[in-house]
Design a protein around this motif. Structure first.
Motif, PDB file in Angstrom:
ATOM      1  N   THR A  46       0.822  -1.205   0.000  1.00 29.27           N
ATOM      2  CA  THR A  46       0.000   0.000   0.000  1.00 29.27           C
ATOM      3  C   THR A  46       0.857   1.258   0.000  1.00 29.27           C
ATOM      4  O   THR A  46       1.875   1.322   0.689  1.00 29.27           O
ATOM      5  CB  THR A  46      -0.933   0.015   1.230  1.00 29.27           C
ATOM      6  OG1 THR A  46      -1.759  -1.155   1.203  1.00 29.27           O
ATOM      7  CG2 THR A  46      -1.819   1.247   1.234  1.00 29.27           C
ATOM      8  N   ARG A  48       0.195   5.293   0.743  1.00 30.62           N
ATOM      9  CA  ARG A  48      -0.794   6.256   1.247  1.00 30.62           C
ATOM     10  C   ARG A  48      -0.302   7.668   0.960  1.00 30.62           C
ATOM     11  O   ARG A  48       0.850   8.000   1.259  1.00 30.62           O
ATOM     12  CB  ARG A  48      -1.031   6.073   2.744  1.00 30.62           C
ATOM     13  CG  ARG A  48      -2.180   6.938   3.272  1.00 30.62           C
ATOM     14  CD  ARG A  48      -2.658   6.476   4.630  1.00 30.62           C
ATOM     15  NE  ARG A  48      -3.886   7.157   5.004  1.00 30.62           N
ATOM     16  CZ  ARG A  48      -3.978   8.024   6.022  1.00 30.62           C
ATOM     17  NH1 ARG A  48      -2.922   8.304   6.753  1.00 30.62           N
ATOM     18  NH2 ARG A  48      -5.126   8.600   6.301  1.00 30.62           N
ATOM     19  N   THR A  50      -1.257  11.738   1.479  1.00 35.21           N
ATOM     20  CA  THR A  50      -2.055  12.759   2.152  1.00 35.21           C
ATOM     21  C   THR A  50      -1.351  14.102   1.994  1.00 35.21           C
ATOM     22  O   THR A  50      -0.347  14.220   1.308  1.00 35.21           O
ATOM     23  CB  THR A  50      -2.245  12.419   3.642  1.00 35.21           C
ATOM     24  OG1 THR A  50      -0.954  12.270   4.256  1.00 35.21           O
ATOM     25  CG2 THR A  50      -3.035  11.139   3.818  1.00 35.21           C
ATOM     26  N   ALA A  63      -6.817  13.349   2.384  1.00 34.75           N
ATOM     27  CA  ALA A  63      -6.382  12.304   1.459  1.00 34.75           C
ATOM     28  C   ALA A  63      -6.202  12.895   0.073  1.00 34.75           C
ATOM     29  O   ALA A  63      -6.968  13.760  -0.359  1.00 34.75           O
ATOM     30  CB  ALA A  63      -7.403  11.173   1.422  1.00 34.75           C
ATOM     31  N   GLN A  88      -5.302   5.804   0.052  1.00 37.21           N
ATOM     32  CA  GLN A  88      -4.504   4.589  -0.100  1.00 37.21           C
ATOM     33  C   GLN A  88      -4.624   3.998  -1.504  1.00 37.21           C
ATOM     34  O   GLN A  88      -5.730   3.856  -2.039  1.00 37.21           O
ATOM     35  CB  GLN A  88      -4.936   3.541   0.927  1.00 37.21           C
ATOM     36  CG  GLN A  88      -4.693   3.980   2.363  1.00 37.21           C
ATOM     37  CD  GLN A  88      -5.070   2.890   3.341  1.00 37.21           C
ATOM     38  OE1 GLN A  88      -4.294   1.983   3.635  1.00 37.21           O
ATOM     39  NE2 GLN A  88      -6.277   2.965   3.851  1.00 37.21           N
TER      40      GLN A  88
END
Length: 265
Positions: A46, A48, A50, A63, A88
Motif C-alpha cells: 500500500t 498512502r 495525504t 487524502a 490509499q
C-alpha cells in the motif's frame, strides 16, 4: 507544520543514539506526504498519500485522490496501483523480493514524485532473550534480538514491537557500525513507567510482539532522524529527511520482515 509522520512520534517510545542530522524546519503546510512500503512478504502493498496541515490546525490530514501511482522493479515488474480510499493505493499482483531495487512514481496534483529503495537480503531472526534490572523497587525488562550480522559492513535494521493486543507501536533502528559481522549485543528497552510516554508498563505475563526489518541506508537515516526528534522534544514541527524527490515528505521503504513473540517471565 504538522504532518502525518509527526503524529507517529507520539506513538513511539524509543532509545536511540545517532549522529547529528540536519533537519528542515521550514513551513511545510500543504505538502504531499507519502507512506510507501514493499516487503518480501506476500502483498498487497500500500502507498498512502495525504497532505500536511498547519501546526495550529486539528490533526486531520486530507487524502490525495486521483493520483497515478506506479510501482516497478529492476527485473521489469511493474504495476499501476488501484485507489481503495482514505488516500490509499494498493497493488494486486506485485511481488516483493530481497535484492531488487524498487522505483515508485507518483503523479499527483500536477506534480511528479519519484523514489527508489533497494531491499536488502534478509538476516535470520533467531530468537529473543529476556533480561531485567532493578532501579529501587522497580523491575525493568529488556529483550535481546538474537541474530548475527553479515560480514559485509553497512547492514541496517528496524525493530518495532507492540505489547499484548495494544495498538501502540514502539520502534528503534540498529546499525552494524560497532558490531559488524558479530552476534547482536544491543537489547530493546521495554517500557517501564506509564508516566514516561508509554501506555503500558511491561510486567511478567506480558507478550511482546517484535518485528525485525532489514532496511536500506536511506530509510535508516529517515527513522534515525525521526527518533532523534522524538527523543529531543516529543512532537515537533520539523520533518525527517525523505528519500522521495520534489519536496515530498515521508518515505518509500523496500525491506524484509521477520516476526517473533516473547512472553515476559
Amino acid at each position: 507544520m504538522k504532518n502525518i509522520f509527526l503524529i507517529i512520534l507520539s506513538l513511539f517510545l524509543v532509545t536511540s543514539c545517532q549522529k547529528e542530522i540536519d533537519l528542515d524546519l521550514a513551513d511545510q503546510s500543504g505538502k504531499i506526504v507519502i507512506e510507501a512500503n514493499v516487503t518480501d512478504q506476500a502483498g498487497p502493498y500500500t502507498v498512502r498519500i495525504t497532505k500536511t496541515v498547519a501546526f495550529t490546525q486539528m490533526n486531520q490530514y486530507p487524502a490525495v485522490t486521483g493520483a497515478q501511482v506506479v510501482l516497478s522493479d529492476n527485473t521489469g515488474q511493474t504495476e499501476i496501483l488501484a485507489y481503495i480510499g482514505d488516500g490509499q493505493y494498493q497493488t494486486s499482483t506485485f511481488v516483493g523480493a530481497a535484492g531488487r531495487t524498487y522505483t515508485l512514481k507518483i503523479q499527483a496534483e500536477g506534480q511528479q514524485y519519484t523514489a527508489q529503495s533497494t531491499m536488502p537480503q534478509p538476516v535470520h531472526f533467531d530468537g529473543l532473550e529476556q533480561d531485567s534490572f532493578k532501579f529501587g523497587d522497580k523491575t525493568s525488562y529488556t529483550l535481546l534480538p538474537i541474530y548475527t550480522d553479515p560480514a559485509v559492513l553497512g547492514n541496517r535494521y528496524l525493530f518495532s514491537f507492540t505489547i499484548n493486543d495494544l495498538p501502540k507501536k514502539y520502534i528503534d533502528v540498529f546499525s552494524d557500525n560497532l558490531n559488524n559481522g558479530l552476534p547482536n549485543q544491543r537489547p530493546i528497552m521495554l517500557p517501564n513507567d506509564e508516566n514516561d510516554g508509554a501506555d503500558h508498563e511491561v510486567v511478567v505475563g506480558d507478550t511482546i510482539h517484535v518485528e525485525m526489518q532489514s532496511i536500506d541506508t536511506n530509510i535508516f537515516t529517515y527513522y534515525s532522524a525521526l527518533l532523534e526528534l522524538s527523543n529531543g522534544s516529543g512532537v515537533t514541527p520539523s520533518n525527517p529527511p525523505s528519500n522521495i524527490n520534489n519536496g515530498a515528505l515521508g518515505y518509500f521503504s523496500a525491506h524484509t520482515v521477520s516476526k517473533l513473540s516473547y512472553t515476559i517471565q
